[in-house]
Design a protein around this motif. Structure first.
Motif, PDB file in Angstrom:
ATOM      1  N   ARG A  26       0.816  -1.221   0.000  1.00 41.69           N
ATOM      2  CA  ARG A  26       0.000   0.000   0.000  1.00 41.69           C
ATOM      3  C   ARG A  26       0.852   1.275   0.000  1.00 41.69           C
ATOM      4  N   PHE A  27       2.035   1.233   0.629  1.00 45.80           N
ATOM      5  CA  PHE A  27       2.864   2.433   0.736  1.00 45.80           C
ATOM      6  C   PHE A  27       4.128   2.354  -0.125  1.00 45.80           C
ATOM      7  N   ASP A  28       4.168   1.446  -1.078  1.00 45.49           N
ATOM      8  CA  ASP A  28       5.352   1.278  -1.916  1.00 45.49           C
ATOM      9  C   ASP A  28       5.635   2.486  -2.799  1.00 45.49           C
ATOM     10  N   LYS A  29       4.662   3.352  -2.990  1.00 44.29           N
ATOM     11  CA  LYS A  29       4.853   4.523  -3.849  1.00 44.29           C
ATOM     12  C   LYS A  29       5.360   5.740  -3.076  1.00 44.29           C
ATOM     13  N   VAL A  30       5.622   5.587  -1.781  1.00 43.14           N
ATOM     14  CA  VAL A  30       6.172   6.690  -0.988  1.00 43.14           C
ATOM     15  C   VAL A  30       7.535   7.066  -1.570  1.00 43.14           C
ATOM     16  N   ASN A  31       7.772   8.355  -1.723  1.00 49.00           N
ATOM     17  CA  ASN A  31       9.019   8.842  -2.317  1.00 49.00           C
ATOM     18  C   ASN A  31      10.111   8.901  -1.246  1.00 49.00           C
ATOM     19  N   ILE A  32      10.909   7.851  -1.173  1.00 50.03           N
ATOM     20  CA  ILE A  32      11.974   7.728  -0.170  1.00 50.03           C
ATOM     21  C   ILE A  32      12.991   8.855  -0.305  1.00 50.03           C
ATOM     22  N   ASP A  33      13.395   9.175  -1.524  1.00 50.96           N
ATOM     23  CA  ASP A  33      14.397  10.223  -1.736  1.00 50.96           C
ATOM     24  C   ASP A  33      13.911  11.573  -1.225  1.00 50.96           C
ATOM     25  N   GLU A  34      12.625  11.851  -1.414  1.00 50.52           N
ATOM     26  CA  GLU A  34      12.063  13.108  -0.910  1.00 50.52           C
ATOM     27  C   GLU A  34      12.149  13.166   0.614  1.00 50.52           C
ATOM     28  N   ILE A  35      11.846  12.067   1.264  1.00 51.07           N
ATOM     29  CA  ILE A  35      11.904  12.024   2.731  1.00 51.07           C
ATOM     30  C   ILE A  35      13.346  12.195   3.207  1.00 51.07           C
ATOM     31  N   LEU A  36      14.274  11.488   2.581  1.00 48.68           N
ATOM     32  CA  LEU A  36      15.669  11.550   3.006  1.00 48.68           C
ATOM     33  C   LEU A  36      16.297  12.922   2.754  1.00 48.68           C
ATOM     34  N   THR A  56       2.297   8.953  10.862  1.00 45.35           N
ATOM     35  CA  THR A  56       1.369   8.897   9.737  1.00 45.35           C
ATOM     36  C   THR A  56       0.970   7.434   9.570  1.00 45.35           C
ATOM     37  N   ASN A  57       0.037   7.158   8.683  1.00 45.77           N
ATOM     38  CA  ASN A  57      -0.356   5.763   8.444  1.00 45.77           C
ATOM     39  C   ASN A  57       0.824   4.929   7.954  1.00 45.77           C
ATOM     40  N   ASP A  58       1.604   5.481   7.024  1.00 45.30           N
ATOM     41  CA  ASP A  58       2.750   4.716   6.526  1.00 45.30           C
ATOM     42  C   ASP A  58       3.830   4.592   7.599  1.00 45.30           C
ATOM     43  N   GLY A  59       3.961   5.595   8.463  1.00 42.85           N
ATOM     44  CA  GLY A  59       4.906   5.502   9.578  1.00 42.85           C
ATOM     45  C   GLY A  59       4.521   4.399  10.558  1.00 42.85           C
ATOM     46  N   ARG A  60       3.234   4.290  10.843  1.00 35.75           N
ATOM     47  CA  ARG A  60       2.740   3.223  11.740  1.00 35.75           C
ATOM     48  C   ARG A  60       3.000   1.848  11.133  1.00 35.75           C
ATOM     49  N   GLY A  84      14.071   0.191  -0.981  1.00 38.44           N
ATOM     50  CA  GLY A  84      13.881   1.366  -0.125  1.00 38.44           C
ATOM     51  C   GLY A  84      14.569   1.209   1.222  1.00 38.44           C
ATOM     52  N   THR A  85      14.512   0.019   1.776  1.00 34.98           N
ATOM     53  CA  THR A  85      15.162  -0.254   3.054  1.00 34.98           C
ATOM     54  C   THR A  85      16.670  -0.065   2.924  1.00 34.98           C
ATOM     55  N   ARG A  86      17.241  -0.593   1.875  1.00 36.04           N
ATOM     56  CA  ARG A  86      18.690  -0.437   1.648  1.00 36.04           C
ATOM     57  C   ARG A  86      19.052   1.038   1.471  1.00 36.04           C
ATOM     58  N   THR A  87      18.241   1.777   0.737  1.00 32.06           N
ATOM     59  CA  THR A  87      18.485   3.203   0.523  1.00 32.06           C
ATOM     60  C   THR A  87      18.451   3.968   1.837  1.00 32.06           C
ATOM     61  N   VAL A  88      17.440   3.691   2.655  1.00 34.77           N
ATOM     62  CA  VAL A  88      17.301   4.386   3.935  1.00 34.77           C
ATOM     63  C   VAL A  88      18.443   4.021   4.874  1.00 34.77           C
ATOM     64  N   ILE A  89      18.732   2.741   5.006  1.00 33.78           N
ATOM     65  CA  ILE A  89      19.806   2.319   5.912  1.00 33.78           C
ATOM     66  C   ILE A  89      21.141   2.901   5.456  1.00 33.78           C
ATOM     67  N   ARG A  90      21.414   2.853   4.162  1.00 29.68           N
ATOM     68  CA  ARG A  90      22.655   3.429   3.627  1.00 29.68           C
ATOM     69  C   ARG A  90      22.746   4.910   3.989  1.00 29.68           C
ATOM     70  N   HIS A  91      21.642   5.636   3.787  1.00 29.20           N
ATOM     71  CA  HIS A  91      21.620   7.070   4.088  1.00 29.20           C
ATOM     72  C   HIS A  91      21.859   7.320   5.581  1.00 29.20           C
ATOM     73  N   LEU A  92      21.177   6.579   6.420  1.00 29.93           N
ATOM     74  CA  LEU A  92      21.324   6.784   7.865  1.00 29.93           C
ATOM     75  C   LEU A  92      22.748   6.469   8.325  1.00 29.93           C
ATOM     76  N   ILE A  93      23.293   5.366   7.869  1.00 31.58           N
ATOM     77  CA  ILE A  93      24.645   4.972   8.271  1.00 31.58           C
ATOM     78  C   ILE A  93      25.670   6.015   7.829  1.00 31.58           C
ATOM     79  N   ASN A  94      25.543   6.488   6.614  1.00 32.48           N
ATOM     80  CA  ASN A  94      26.549   7.385   6.041  1.00 32.48           C
ATOM     81  C   ASN A  94      26.308   8.865   6.313  1.00 32.48           C
ATOM     82  N   ASN A  95      25.062   9.247   6.627  1.00 32.29           N
ATOM     83  CA  ASN A  95      24.755  10.682   6.761  1.00 32.29           C
ATOM     84  C   ASN A  95      24.049  11.069   8.055  1.00 32.29           C
ATOM     85  N   GLU A  96      23.449  10.138   8.726  1.00 28.54           N
ATOM     86  CA  GLU A  96      22.653  10.444   9.921  1.00 28.54           C
ATOM     87  C   GLU A  96      22.990   9.448  11.026  1.00 28.54           C
ATOM     88  N   GLN A  97      24.239   9.394  11.404  1.00 35.05           N
ATOM     89  CA  GLN A  97      24.708   8.388  12.360  1.00 35.05           C
ATOM     90  C   GLN A  97      23.937   8.440  13.683  1.00 35.05           C
TER      91      GLN A  97
END
Length: 126
Positions: A26-36, A56-60, A84-97
């Protein structure tokens, strides 16, 4: 006695059939890059999954599956969710420790599962 065994078997079968093989798409169309790329949005999602803010609903939905997805390497994720999970984890590890450390402390305090992600995704720069 046989009827109890049959009833238990049917209950187990019903439970197994009701358990979804994949998380909702249901939430696969969320724009991960926009959030990051938007600190305010990212902070809101992080607060949600850390149970420090509203969701939000997708956050829950995300919060309800984080631990299981970490533990089973996103086995029930759709392909979009895996990427999306790999993108988010990569971003957090490298930019948002700091955010990454907080999430690890909450969802994998013994660091049983995150080491694999850290080793793999630290080397892959966004």
């Amino acid at each position: 006695m046989k009827s109890i065994i049959v009833l238990c078997f049917l209950a187990l079968l019903a439970f197994a059939a009701a358990r979804p093989d994949k998380y909702t798409d249901r939430f696969d169309k969320v724009n991960i890059d926009e959030i990051l790329s938007n600190r305010r949005l990212l902070s809101a999602y992080i607060s949600c999954v850390l149970e420090k803010g509203k969701c939000t609903n997708d956050g829950r939905e995300l919060k309800s599956h984080i631990k299981e997805a970490l533990e089973n390497q996103c086995e029930k994720c759709t392909e979009v969710q895996r990427k999306g999970t790999r993108t988010v984890i990569r971003h957090l590890i490298n930019n948002e420790q700091s955010y990454w450390d907080q999430l690890v402390a909450k969802y994998d305090p013994k660091r049983k599962y995150v080491a694999k992600y850290e080793n793999e995704l630290k080397a892959i720069k966004a």
